[in-house]
Design a protein around this motif. Structure first.
Motif, PDB file in Angstrom:
ATOM      1  N   VAL A   1       4.625  24.497  39.848  1.00 12.58           N
ATOM      2  CA  VAL A   1       5.979  23.956  40.002  1.00 12.58           C
ATOM      3  C   VAL A   1       7.026  25.048  39.774  1.00 12.58           C
ATOM      4  O   VAL A   1       8.005  25.157  40.513  1.00 12.58           O
ATOM      5  N   ALA A   2       6.807  25.898  38.770  1.00 12.94           N
ATOM      6  CA  ALA A   2       7.765  26.981  38.500  1.00 12.94           C
ATOM      7  C   ALA A   2       7.842  27.943  39.689  1.00 12.94           C
ATOM      8  O   ALA A   2       8.917  28.392  40.086  1.00 12.94           O
ATOM      9  N   ARG A   3       6.688  28.262  40.277  1.00 16.07           N
ATOM     10  CA  ARG A   3       6.686  29.156  41.445  1.00 16.07           C
ATOM     11  C   ARG A   3       7.358  28.501  42.649  1.00 16.07           C
ATOM     12  O   ARG A   3       8.085  29.150  43.405  1.00 16.07           O
ATOM     13  N   LEU A   4       7.109  27.199  42.782  1.00 13.96           N
ATOM     14  CA  LEU A   4       7.723  26.432  43.868  1.00 13.96           C
ATOM     15  C   LEU A   4       9.243  26.465  43.751  1.00 13.96           C
ATOM     16  O   LEU A   4       9.967  26.713  44.712  1.00 13.96           O
ATOM     17  N   ARG A   5       9.720  26.223  42.534  1.00 10.31           N
ATOM     18  CA  ARG A   5      11.165  26.241  42.282  1.00 10.31           C
ATOM     19  C   ARG A   5      11.768  27.588  42.646  1.00 10.31           C
ATOM     20  O   ARG A   5      12.807  27.672  43.275  1.00 10.31           O
ATOM     21  N   ALA A   6      11.084  28.664  42.224  1.00 13.47           N
ATOM     22  CA  ALA A   6      11.596  30.005  42.507  1.00 13.47           C
ATOM     23  C   ALA A   6      11.658  30.234  44.021  1.00 13.47           C
ATOM     24  O   ALA A   6      12.627  30.772  44.543  1.00 13.47           O
ATOM     25  N   LEU A   7      10.614  29.802  44.738  1.00 14.53           N
ATOM     26  CA  LEU A   7      10.587  29.977  46.192  1.00 14.53           C
ATOM     27  C   LEU A   7      11.694  29.188  46.873  1.00 14.53           C
ATOM     28  O   LEU A   7      12.341  29.676  47.798  1.00 14.53           O
ATOM     29  N   ILE A   8      11.915  27.957  46.399  1.00  9.35           N
ATOM     30  CA  ILE A   8      12.938  27.107  47.020  1.00  9.35           C
ATOM     31  C   ILE A   8      14.324  27.688  46.750  1.00  9.35           C
ATOM     32  O   ILE A   8      15.175  27.726  47.626  1.00  9.35           O
ATOM     33  N   ARG A   9      14.523  28.195  45.529  1.00  8.59           N
ATOM     34  CA  ARG A   9      15.813  28.828  45.224  1.00  8.59           C
ATOM     35  C   ARG A   9      16.058  30.012  46.145  1.00  8.59           C
ATOM     36  O   ARG A   9      17.117  30.166  46.728  1.00  8.59           O
ATOM     37  N   ARG A  10      15.034  30.853  46.291  1.00  7.48           N
ATOM     38  CA  ARG A  10      15.207  32.047  47.130  1.00  7.48           C
ATOM     39  C   ARG A  10      15.433  31.663  48.582  1.00  7.48           C
ATOM     40  O   ARG A  10      16.262  32.251  49.257  1.00  7.48           O
ATOM     41  N   SER A  11      14.691  30.663  49.069  1.00  2.00           N
ATOM     42  CA  SER A  11      14.836  30.316  50.493  1.00  2.00           C
ATOM     43  C   SER A  11      16.178  29.643  50.753  1.00  2.00           C
ATOM     44  O   SER A  11      16.654  29.619  51.878  1.00  2.00           O
ATOM     45  N   SER A  12      16.814  29.102  49.712  1.00  2.00           N
ATOM     46  CA  SER A  12      18.149  28.517  49.897  1.00  2.00           C
ATOM     47  C   SER A  12      19.207  29.622  49.918  1.00  2.00           C
ATOM     48  O   SER A  12      20.379  29.353  50.134  1.00  2.00           O
ATOM     49  N   GLY A  13      18.808  30.852  49.662  1.00  2.00           N
ATOM     50  CA  GLY A  13      19.745  31.967  49.689  1.00  2.00           C
ATOM     51  C   GLY A  13      20.378  32.247  48.347  1.00  2.00           C
ATOM     52  O   GLY A  13      21.219  33.118  48.212  1.00  2.00           O
ATOM     53  N   ASN A  14      20.005  31.479  47.326  1.00  2.00           N
ATOM     54  CA  ASN A  14      20.595  31.660  46.003  1.00  2.00           C
ATOM     55  C   ASN A  14      19.501  31.607  44.945  1.00  2.00           C
ATOM     56  O   ASN A  14      19.046  30.536  44.572  1.00  2.00           O
ATOM     57  N   PRO A  15      19.057  32.768  44.462  1.00  2.00           N
ATOM     58  CA  PRO A  15      17.934  32.783  43.531  1.00  2.00           C
ATOM     59  C   PRO A  15      18.301  32.371  42.107  1.00  2.00           C
ATOM     60  O   PRO A  15      17.429  32.269  41.255  1.00  2.00           O
ATOM     61  N   ALA A  16      19.579  32.130  41.827  1.00  2.00           N
ATOM     62  CA  ALA A  16      19.982  31.794  40.461  1.00  2.00           C
ATOM     63  C   ALA A  16      19.454  30.416  40.055  1.00  2.00           C
ATOM     64  O   ALA A  16      19.221  29.558  40.897  1.00  2.00           O
ATOM     65  N   THR A  17      19.281  30.217  38.758  1.00  2.00           N
ATOM     66  CA  THR A  17      18.819  28.913  38.275  1.00  2.00           C
ATOM     67  C   THR A  17      19.995  27.991  37.975  1.00  2.00           C
ATOM     68  O   THR A  17      19.805  26.859  37.592  1.00  2.00           O
ATOM     69  N   LYS A  18      21.210  28.511  38.139  1.00  2.00           N
ATOM     70  CA  LYS A  18      22.395  27.658  37.984  1.00  2.00           C
ATOM     71  C   LYS A  18      23.214  27.698  39.254  1.00  2.00           C
ATOM     72  O   LYS A  18      23.377  28.747  39.869  1.00  2.00           O
ATOM     73  N   LEU A  19      23.732  26.530  39.641  1.00  2.00           N
ATOM     74  CA  LEU A  19      24.623  26.444  40.790  1.00  2.00           C
ATOM     75  C   LEU A  19      25.991  26.021  40.305  1.00  2.00           C
ATOM     76  O   LEU A  19      26.099  25.198  39.398  1.00  2.00           O
ATOM     77  N   GLN A  20      27.027  26.577  40.923  1.00  2.00           N
ATOM     78  CA  GLN A  20      28.392  26.207  40.530  1.00  2.00           C
ATOM     79  C   GLN A  20      29.216  26.002  41.789  1.00  2.00           C
ATOM     80  O   GLN A  20      29.213  26.849  42.679  1.00  2.00           O
ATOM     81  N   GLN A  21      29.893  24.884  41.894  1.00  2.00           N
ATOM     82  CA  GLN A  21      30.833  24.628  42.983  1.00  2.00           C
ATOM     83  C   GLN A  21      32.057  23.996  42.366  1.00  2.00           C
ATOM     84  O   GLN A  21      31.994  22.848  41.904  1.00  2.00           O
ATOM     85  N   GLY A  22      33.163  24.709  42.335  1.00  2.00           N
ATOM     86  CA  GLY A  22      34.364  24.142  41.716  1.00  2.00           C
ATOM     87  C   GLY A  22      34.097  23.792  40.266  1.00  2.00           C
ATOM     88  O   GLY A  22      33.618  24.622  39.499  1.00  2.00           O
ATOM     89  N   ARG A  23      34.346  22.533  39.895  1.00  2.00           N
ATOM     90  CA  ARG A  23      34.188  22.109  38.501  1.00  2.00           C
ATOM     91  C   ARG A  23      32.758  21.689  38.198  1.00  2.00           C
ATOM     92  O   ARG A  23      32.405  21.426  37.055  1.00  2.00           O
ATOM     93  N   VAL A  24      31.934  21.596  39.243  1.00  2.00           N
ATOM     94  CA  VAL A  24      30.597  21.032  39.080  1.00  2.00           C
ATOM     95  C   VAL A  24      29.555  22.142  38.965  1.00  2.00           C
ATOM     96  O   VAL A  24      29.577  23.102  39.732  1.00  2.00           O
ATOM     97  N   SER A  25      28.652  22.018  37.992  1.00  2.00           N
ATOM     98  CA  SER A  25      27.538  22.965  37.945  1.00  2.00           C
ATOM     99  C   SER A  25      26.228  22.213  37.726  1.00  2.00           C
ATOM    100  O   SER A  25      26.213  21.080  37.255  1.00  2.00           O
ATOM    101  N   ILE A  26      25.131  22.860  38.108  1.00  3.43           N
ATOM    102  CA  ILE A  26      23.798  22.274  37.918  1.00  3.43           C
ATOM    103  C   ILE A  26      22.879  23.332  37.339  1.00  3.43           C
ATOM    104  O   ILE A  26      22.843  24.471  37.812  1.00  3.43           O
ATOM    105  N   ASP A  27      22.143  22.952  36.304  1.00  4.92           N
ATOM    106  CA  ASP A  27      21.056  23.768  35.777  1.00  4.92           C
ATOM    107  C   ASP A  27      19.785  23.299  36.477  1.00  4.92           C
ATOM    108  O   ASP A  27      19.322  22.183  36.251  1.00  4.92           O
ATOM    109  N   LEU A  28      19.225  24.164  37.352  1.00  2.00           N
ATOM    110  CA  LEU A  28      18.094  23.741  38.189  1.00  2.00           C
ATOM    111  C   LEU A  28      16.778  23.697  37.425  1.00  2.00           C
ATOM    112  O   LEU A  28      15.799  23.135  37.914  1.00  2.00           O
ATOM    113  N   VAL A  29      16.728  24.303  36.259  1.00  2.00           N
ATOM    114  CA  VAL A  29      15.495  24.243  35.464  1.00  2.00           C
ATOM    115  C   VAL A  29      15.494  22.974  34.611  1.00  2.00           C
ATOM    116  O   VAL A  29      14.520  22.226  34.566  1.00  2.00           O
ATOM    117  N   ALA A  30      16.625  22.702  33.951  1.00  2.00           N
ATOM    118  CA  ALA A  30      16.719  21.494  33.122  1.00  2.00           C
ATOM    119  C   ALA A  30      17.014  20.253  33.969  1.00  2.00           C
ATOM    120  O   ALA A  30      16.868  19.133  33.484  1.00  2.00           O
TER     121      ALA A  30
END
Ligand code: CA
Length: 216
Positions: free
Chosen positions: A106-135
Motif C-alpha cells: 500500500v505504501a508503494r502504491l501510494r508513492a506511485l499514485i502520488r508521482r503519477s499525479s505529478g505531485n510526489p508530496a504527501t501533502k496537498l494544498q489548494q487555497g485554504r484546504v489541505s490534505i495529508d495523504l498518509v493520514a
C-alpha cells in the motif's frame, strides 16, 4: 485494481487497499485483468505474475503496447528475479516479492499514485484546504475537517488536478468500484457536502463540464 488468483491473498490486499482509502476492483485471471486494464482508467494496478489463462508479464506487455500508462506494481514468487527484471523492462513501476506485508504494498502504491499525479508530496494544498495523504485527513486553515471516505476520495482527486475541469463521470469512476451501487446524482451530493464543510468557493462548477479546484 488487484490482480491475484490466490483468493486469500487477494482478500488481504483488498482489505489493506480499502483501509488506505482507495477503491479496489479485483481480477483473478489474466484475461479478466487484461480486459479491465484496457477499459477502465485505474489509478494503479497490483499485478501478480503467475496467473491463469494469460501470465501477468503478457498482460503487462499488452497494456504497455496499447499505451495504457497506469502505474503497475508486480508481485512475484521469491527467487524468480528474472521475471521481476523482465517485468520492469516491460514497463512495471515497482515490484514486491512474496511473501510481503500488505502495508508495504500500500505504501508503494501510494508513492506511485502520488508521482503519477505529478505531485510526489504527501501533502496537498489548494487555497485554504489541505490534505495529508498518509493520514487521510483534510483540514481548512489548519483545522481538521470530518469527511466521509467518499468525500475524501472526491477531494483528493480534484486537488491532485488543480486548475483542470473534472467531469462527474471521471469522479464517479474513481469513487466507486465496479461492484458498488452507484446513482448518477451522488457526485453532486458529495460536492455539495464538501462545499458545506470546506466553504462554497473551494470547488467551482464549470457548467456542463464538471468541477474544478483552482490553484490559488
Ligand atoms: Ca499467482
Amino acid at each position: 485494481m488487484i490482480v491475484e488468483d490466490e483468493a486469500g491473498l487477494a482478500e488481504r490486499l483488498a482489505e489493506a487497499v480499502v483501509a488506505a482509502g482507495f477503491v479496489a476492483d479485483r481480477a483473478s485471471d489474466g484475461v479478466e485483468a487484461l480486459y479491465l486494464g484496457q477499459t477502465i482508467d485505474y489509478d494503479a494496478v497490483i499485478l501478480d505474475l503467475g496467473l491463469p489463462k494469460i501470465s501477468g508479464l503478457e498482460v503487462l506487455r499488452q497494456w504497455r503496447a496499447e499505451r495504457r500508462q497506469m502505474p503497475v506494481v508486480i508481485l512475484s514468487a521469491r527467487g524468480t528475479w528474472s521475471e521481476r527484471v523482465e517485468g520492469l523492462n516491460l514497463g512495471a513501476d515497482d515490484y514486491m516479492a512474496k511473501p510481503f506485508h500488505a502495508a508495504e504494498v500500500v505504501a508503494r502504491l501510494r508513492a506511485l499514485i502520488r508521482r503519477s499525479s505529478g505531485n510526489p508530496a504527501t501533502k496537498l494544498q489548494q487555497g485554504r484546504v489541505s490534505i495529508d495523504l498518509v493520514a487521510n485527513v483534510a483540514s481548512v486553515e489548519g483545522t481538521d475537517v470530518d469527511l466521509t471516505a467518499q468525500e475524501l476520495k472526491v477531494l483528493v482527486y480534484l486537488m491532485q488536478r488543480p486548475g483542470r475541469v473534472i467531469s462527474q463521470a471521471d469522479l464517479a469512476e474513481h469513487v466507486y468500484g465496479m461492484s458498488d451501487m452507484r446513482e448518477s446524482n451522488t457526485i453532486e451530493v458529495f460536492i455539495a457536502r464538501l462545499r458545506a464543510k470546506l466553504g462554497r468557493e473551494a470547488i467551482r462548477t464549470v457548467r456542463g463540464l464538471g468541477y474544478r479546484m483552482d490553484g490559488l
